[in-house]
Structures are given as structure tokens and as C-alpha cells.
Design a protein around this motif. Structure first.
Motif, PDB file in Angstrom:
ATOM      1  N   VAL A  47      -2.885  -4.522   7.632  1.00 25.24           N
ATOM      2  CA  VAL A  47      -3.172  -5.483   6.569  1.00 25.24           C
ATOM      3  C   VAL A  47      -3.161  -6.887   7.159  1.00 25.24           C
ATOM      4  O   VAL A  47      -2.319  -7.221   7.994  1.00 25.24           O
ATOM      5  N   GLY A 106      -1.903   3.384   4.322  1.00 27.18           N
ATOM      6  CA  GLY A 106      -2.110   2.034   4.839  1.00 27.18           C
ATOM      7  C   GLY A 106      -1.807   1.960   6.326  1.00 27.18           C
ATOM      8  O   GLY A 106      -0.845   2.572   6.816  1.00 27.18           O
ATOM      9  N   GLY A 137      -3.967  -1.128  -2.548  1.00 28.81           N
ATOM     10  CA  GLY A 137      -4.181  -2.144  -1.530  1.00 28.81           C
ATOM     11  C   GLY A 137      -4.008  -3.510  -2.152  1.00 28.81           C
ATOM     12  O   GLY A 137      -4.955  -4.052  -2.721  1.00 28.81           O
ATOM     13  N   ALA A 153       0.880  -1.167   0.000  1.00 26.63           N
ATOM     14  CA  ALA A 153       0.000   0.000   0.000  1.00 26.63           C
ATOM     15  C   ALA A 153       0.916   1.214   0.000  1.00 26.63           C
ATOM     16  O   ALA A 153       2.147   1.082  -0.012  1.00 26.63           O
ATOM     17  N   TRP A 209      -7.352  -4.654   4.023  1.00 17.26           N
ATOM     18  CA  TRP A 209      -6.513  -3.472   4.252  1.00 17.26           C
ATOM     19  C   TRP A 209      -7.335  -2.395   4.968  1.00 17.26           C
ATOM     20  O   TRP A 209      -8.485  -2.157   4.605  1.00 17.26           O
ATOM     21  N   TRP A 230       1.432  -0.721   9.490  1.00 15.53           N
ATOM     22  CA  TRP A 230       2.061  -0.664   8.173  1.00 15.53           C
ATOM     23  C   TRP A 230       2.976   0.561   8.056  1.00 15.53           C
ATOM     24  O   TRP A 230       2.662   1.641   8.565  1.00 15.53           O
TER      25      TRP A 230
END
Length: 631
Positions: A324, A321, A400, A317, A370, A344
Motif C-alpha cells: 500500500v 493485501g 482497500g 486491507a 493497494w 502488508w
């Protein structure tokens, strides 16, 4: 009071923890988890190979390890273990905290483990082939991060099988990460150097490739990463003329920096027996993140049509982000975690390979989820104040993705089964998914379903009527189906959308030659070669077209026009004695005897046995009133 104290002492001995020292407790942690980057010549800003080095940064180390910012390892611990994990345990983090709080004691020299030794130069020894750029790229001193793509051409004849590949970024201090893509169709080369520097800009690169390309490998570099050898039977093939495109993330340092990446390739004689496949879970079409939203979520899933082993995973991402998660739900309902990253950080994205392959049976559903944070509380948010962000290829857009490297089980090539199921799944979610229609067309054409392929490519063009690749692909297929009028229209539409698209110029020229229209075809061949000077196929077709037209012009008495074609041919084939001879004849027929003489002499130098050139040279010399010098 004294009696009570005595009773307390008598109850048992007071336990005093051993002091935490660098040599006994901290050095092993630093050497194993930090030294690969924190050493001279590597990307980290300081070394951590000695007590003095570590003590100097002790409080900083305590802070960044406590919040797990360092070492940079994003995935949460889970039942599936990754190779080369660099995660500190809670006990190790606590030891570092205690050591700093207790004064960062060095300890006994006898307790210090050996300082790790790192391989100098190429990690696997001298490569079989080293590829470099012909020109250095200069990174500007300041401004935002730079995403640059550099093209390396594979020069060796025949087919070679690569068992390992090392990416050397050339300036580790300013290279954040790099990944390599294989461009067999050389579809990126036309963009190289157009701004005066090697390569071209771009963050998320798209390569035209065959869906059945077996080389679905993660070719990735980040600071401290070890060179990965491909498993036995999984070497990948490279043929002469293939381009390797190195996509690099560069960070300006405050002064101009020279970037000189190189690639080291290690070969094996064993061709691939095992053919992995990269499967991408994504839902970029759902990315429309309002400003201020802290928990915007997108998901995707795919039910496997065959048994597979999962070899590795790569989440991707951009700056928004946050979280995930990748999971597999087995046919019996059990869930198997694949990866989970709760925090992330684009700056530390990586490919994660499993220590042991994870088996997933047919019918298992792999899923991606995500979560994005588009608020001002996200320190990585590039927009201040936050603004609406949608899916796209630029750094300020979002993506994503969750890539999985799968090795299908079962007889035959099961990759096409997976690919077709994946594209049909995408079309059930979105009937206007351009990529799914385009790829499904290629799959159906490979299966022999020509009607289905044509239908899918027409749909792709309907969705994106100015996509030059789809228009050109549809044109090729229509031409093979003897629908030349529509094929020509598609090629011309592709060139209208992108006038500098060499493939469309080449294909349109071939169609025009088949229709006996060399005057229209030849300019397109010239343009294809101008755009791609090393396109041997286009050069050969142009040479043949010019020679055919030149002879036809000469026979019809249009000597001057024929001479122009023969002159161009001689330029294209400077070492071809016959090409110079033909030019000489055309010049002599126009009365340009002095130049004809020079041209015939050039033909004789190239091939003293060229009897046609010899006779014509003698004749021209006689006409010029000079005795022949060649007998």
C-alpha cells in the motif's frame, strides 16, 4: 614468504572490532524496541528484560529481526516521520547478527543500562471515569479468529470533553488489536447479546453517524501502544446515552478465555477548538481478485478543496493485501510521500501518527494504491486453493482503504466543504455509489438544500431499495416535508426489510399518532421499547399515547379497555402515584373493588398527599364495608 608477511605487518596495524555484548550493544535495542510487549503481563509470549531471557531466544531474535518481522513496524522509512517509530536500523540488525554469531556474550555489568520501568495499571494515572462490561465474554478455545464488538454506555449527565482515552483489552494474550467507535445514535445496541454472550460479531463495523460529528479521532489499541493524548484544543465530546463500541480482534488460545475489556476516560474542561476530519480513500467496488493473481491493483485519489494539515494515517486491507502506498501530489507537481508499506500484514495493522503535521495546500491530490496477492504463494491467503475474492465486510472478503486524519485550515467549519467534494468525487467515479448518495443527502440537508437532499436520498433508496437506514432516513425527511403518505410507506418498507429496527418502529408510531391512529401506533412503540429498553423517548411517547387513549376509552364507556391501558401505564411508571390512581378508578368502575383498594393504597404509599387517591380509597373501603383507616 616471511619477508612478504613482515612487509604486510609493517604496512599498518590490524584492526580488530570490539566484541558485541548484550550489556553494551543489545540491551539498549531490546529495552527500547521490544520490552513494551516482551515483559510479564503483556501480550508477547516471553520476556526480554534480562540477559538470560534474550540469550534463550537469541537465534529466533536474529531471524525475525533480519527479515524485519520484529519489531512489528510496517511502514518504510520516509521523509515524513511517524511518532513512536519502532524500526531497527540496518546497523542495529547487523549488531544482533554479530552478537549471536559470536556466542551471545553478556559483557561487563557496568555497561548494562537500567531496565526500563513501565507504569503499572492505567498509563496516565487513575482515569476520571472507568467503563466496564456488566458480563464477561468467553472466547472459545479454538477455531478461526473472532471479531467481537462490545457496547459501553456513557452514563454521565451533560457533556464531558475527553482529552485522553485508554483501552484496556482485559486479556492481552488473546487480543490482537482493538479500535473504538462513537455511536451517538445507538444504532448498534439492538444487536448486543443476541447470541447469549455480550456484544455481537463483526469485523468491519458500520456506525450511523452525523457527517458533521467533530469526533473524527483514531481510537486504537494494539500490543505495546502508548496512550495518546489529544492535542490541545482537540478534546472530543461525549453526552449521556452515547454508546462506545469496542471492535476487538481475538485469537483463540486452545482453552476458554475470559475477555473483560475496560475503558479509561480522562476529561478536560476545554471544549474542542480544532475539529479534525477522517477522510477515507477507497475503491472496494473495483475489488474482484481472480485466483492466482499476484499483483491485482486498486487506486483512489481526491483533490483537496481547502488547505489541511495531515495528522495521521490508517491503512486497512484484509489477508490478500500486499503493498500500500499513500502519496500527495502538490499543485506544482511535486510528490510528497505519506506512507508506504511494501509487506502488508493484517496482524500488525496500526494507526500511524506523524511527529509533526504535514501541510497540504488546496489543490493537492492525495492518492492511495493497494496491491493484492491472491496466489497460493501468499502465506496469509485464507483460501486453499485460492478462489475469487471481492470487496466486502467479512474476513474472507477484501477491503482497500486509506484513512487520513485531516485538520482543515481556514475560517469557519471547512469539514463540510471537504465532505461534499469527497462525495461528489465518488459519484463521478460511480453514479450508483449508495454511500455517496446517502451521505451527500445529509450534507445538502445541513446546508439547507432540501430539494437536493431529497433527490440524493431517493437515489440511495433506488440503489438499495431494502436498506432500512436509507428508507427510515428518507421517511423522516418526507414526514418533515408533509409527505406523510410516502413517509409511512418508507417506514413500513424499512420494517419489512428489518422487522427489529427500533428507529423505524418509533418514527412510524409518531406519524400514526399525528394521524390520530393510536391503536396502530402503540404496538410499534411497544416494539421499539422491547428492542431498546432504555429508549427514554419511546417510553415517554408510549406513556402519553396510552394515557390519552385510556381517558378517551373511559369517557366513551369502554372501561375494561381503559383499565388495560391504565394497568400498562402503571407498569411503565411504577413510582407514579397518579398512574396507580387512574388504574384504581378503572378497576373500581369495573366492580373490581378489592384490587382497586390495593391499588389506591399503593398510590397513597407513593404520595400520601394524593387527595384523589385518598378519596377513592375511602369510597372503596366504604363499599367493601370496612371503616376508613386514613383521615
Amino acid at each position: 614468504m616471511n619477508l612478504r608477511l613482515a612487509a604486510c605487518i609493517m604496512a599498518g596495524p590490524l584492526l580488530i572490532a570490539d566484541p558485541v555484548t548484550f550489556n553494551k550493544d543489545i540491551a539498549p535495542i531490546m529495552f527500547k524496541n521490544c520490552a513494551s510487549c516482551h515483559r510479564p503481563g503483556e501480550s508477547a509470549p516471553f520476556s526480554l528484560l534480562s540477559y538470560d531471557d534474550v540469550k534463550k531466544h537469541a537465534r529466533q531474535i536474529a531471524t525475525v529481526t533480519k527479515i524485519r518481522y520484529m519489531p512489528p513496524w510496517l511502514p518504510d522509512p520516509g521523509p515524513a516521520r511517524f511518532a513512536d517509530e519502532r524500526r531497527l536500523s540496518d546497523d542495529q540488525i547487523h549488531l544482533i547478527q554479530r552478537w549471536v554469531e559470536d556466542g551471545a556474550v553478556e559483557g561487563r555489568a557496568a555497561d548494562l543500562p537500567p531496565v526500563p520501568k513501565f507504569t503499572a495499571g492505567w498509563q496516565l494515572g487513575e482515569p476520571d471515569l472507568v467503563l466496564t462490561l456488566p458480563k464477561i465474554y468467553t472466547l472459545r478455545p479454538d477455531g478461526p479468529n473472532v471479531y467481537r464488538n462490545f457496547i459501553f454506555s456513557f452514563p454521565l449527565a451533560g457533556t464531558r470533553y475527553v482529552r485522553a482515552l485508554e483501552i484496556r483489552p482485559g486479556n492481552r494474550r488473546v487480543v490482537h488489536h482493538a479500535n473504538l467507535l462513537i455511536d451517538r445514535k445507538r444504532t448498534s445496541r439492538w444487536r448486543d447479546g443476541r447470541d447469549g454472550q455480550p456484544g455481537f460479531a463483526g469485523m468491519d463495523l458500520k456506525i450511523e453517524a452525523s457527517l458533521n460529528d467533530p469526533e473524527s479521532h483514531f481510537l486504537f489499541w494494539k500490543p505495546g501502544s502508548a496512550v495518546t493524548r489529544e492535542p490541545d484544543g482537540m478534546a472530543f465530546a461525549l453526552e449521556q446515552g452515547t454508546d462506545l463500541v469496542l471492535n476487538m480482534h481475538l485469537q483463540p488460545s486452545g482453552k476458554p478465555e475470559a475477555i473483560e475489556p475496560s475503558l479509561g476516560l480522562y476529561f478536560t474542561k476545554e471544549g474542542p477548538r480544532l475539529r479534525p476530519l477522517l477522510v477515507q480513500l477507497e475503491n472496494d467496488g473495483a475489488l474482484d481478485i481472480p485466483p492466482g493473481d499476484t499483483d491485482f491493483t486498486v487506486s483512489d485519489d481526491f483533490t483537496l478543496p481547502v488547505d489541511v494539515d495531515v495528522l495521521g494515517v490508517y491503512p486497512h486491507a484484509h489477508y490478500l493485501g500486499k503493498d500500500v502506498e499513500g502519496t500527495a501530489t502538490l499543485p506544482n507537481g511535486d510528490r510528497k510521500p505519506l506512507i508506504h508499506i511494501r509487506h502488508w500484514d493484517l496482524n500488525w495493522q496500526a494507526v500511524y501518527r506523524y511527529r509533526e503535521p504535514l501541510f497540504l495546500p488546496k489543490g493537492a491530490a492525495i492518492s492511495m494504491r493497494w496491491v493484492y496477492d491472491n496466489s497460493s504463494g501468499n502465506p496469509a491467503n485464507p483460501n486453499h486453493p485460492p478462489k475469487r475474492v471481492t470487496g466486502g465486510d467479512q474476513a474472507t472478503d477484501e477491503m482497500g482503504h486509506l484513512w487520513l486524519q485531516l485538520l482543515p485550515r481556514g475560517p469557519g467549519d471547512q469539514r463540510t466543504v471537504i465532505q461534499e467534494a469527497l462525495m461528489r468525487k465518488r459519484l463521478r467515479r460511480d453514479a450508483n455509489d449508495f454511500t455517496a448518495h446517502f451521505n451527500l443527502g445529509g450534507i445538502l440537508e445541513a446546508k439547507g438544500d432540501r430539494d437536493g437532499a431529497l433527490r440524493e436520498w431517493r437515489e440511495a433508496v433506488r440503489i438499495r431499495p431494502r436498506d432500512e437506514v436509507a428508507l427510515n432516513t428518507l421517511g423522516v425527511f418526507l414526514q418533515l416535508e408533509d409527505k406523510s403518505d410516502e413517509a409511512e410507506a418508507r417506514y413500513r418498507s424499512a420494517l419489512d426489510a428489518r422487522p427489529d429496527y427500533p428507529d423505524a418502529h418509533y418514527n412510524l408510531a409518531n406519524l400514526l399518532l399525528a394521524r390520530e391512529k393510536p391503536d396502530e401506533a402503540i404496538p410499534h412503540l411497544r416494539e421499539a421499547i422491547r428492542l431498546q429498553p432504555d429508549d427514554a423517548k419511546a417510553r415517554t411517547v408510549l406513556e402519553e399515547a396510552l394515557e390519552t387513549r385510556a381517558h378517551q376509552l373511559a369517557k366513551s364507556g369502554k372501561v375494561k379497555e381503559a383499565g388495560a391501558d391504565f394497568r400498562e401505564l402503571a407498569g411503565l411508571k411504577p413510582d407514579d402515584s397518579d398512574a396507580w390512581t387512574n388504574l384504581g378508578v378503572a378497576l373500581a368502575m369495573q366492580g373490581e373493588l378489592a384490587e382497586a383498594k390495593t391499588v389506591f393504597e399503593r398510590a397513597m404509599q407513593l404520595n400520601p398527599g394524593n387527595t384523589t387517591a385518598r378519596k377513592n380509597l375511602d369510597r372503596v373501603r366504604d363499599l367493601l364495608g370496612r371503616p376508613s383507616a386514613i383521615r
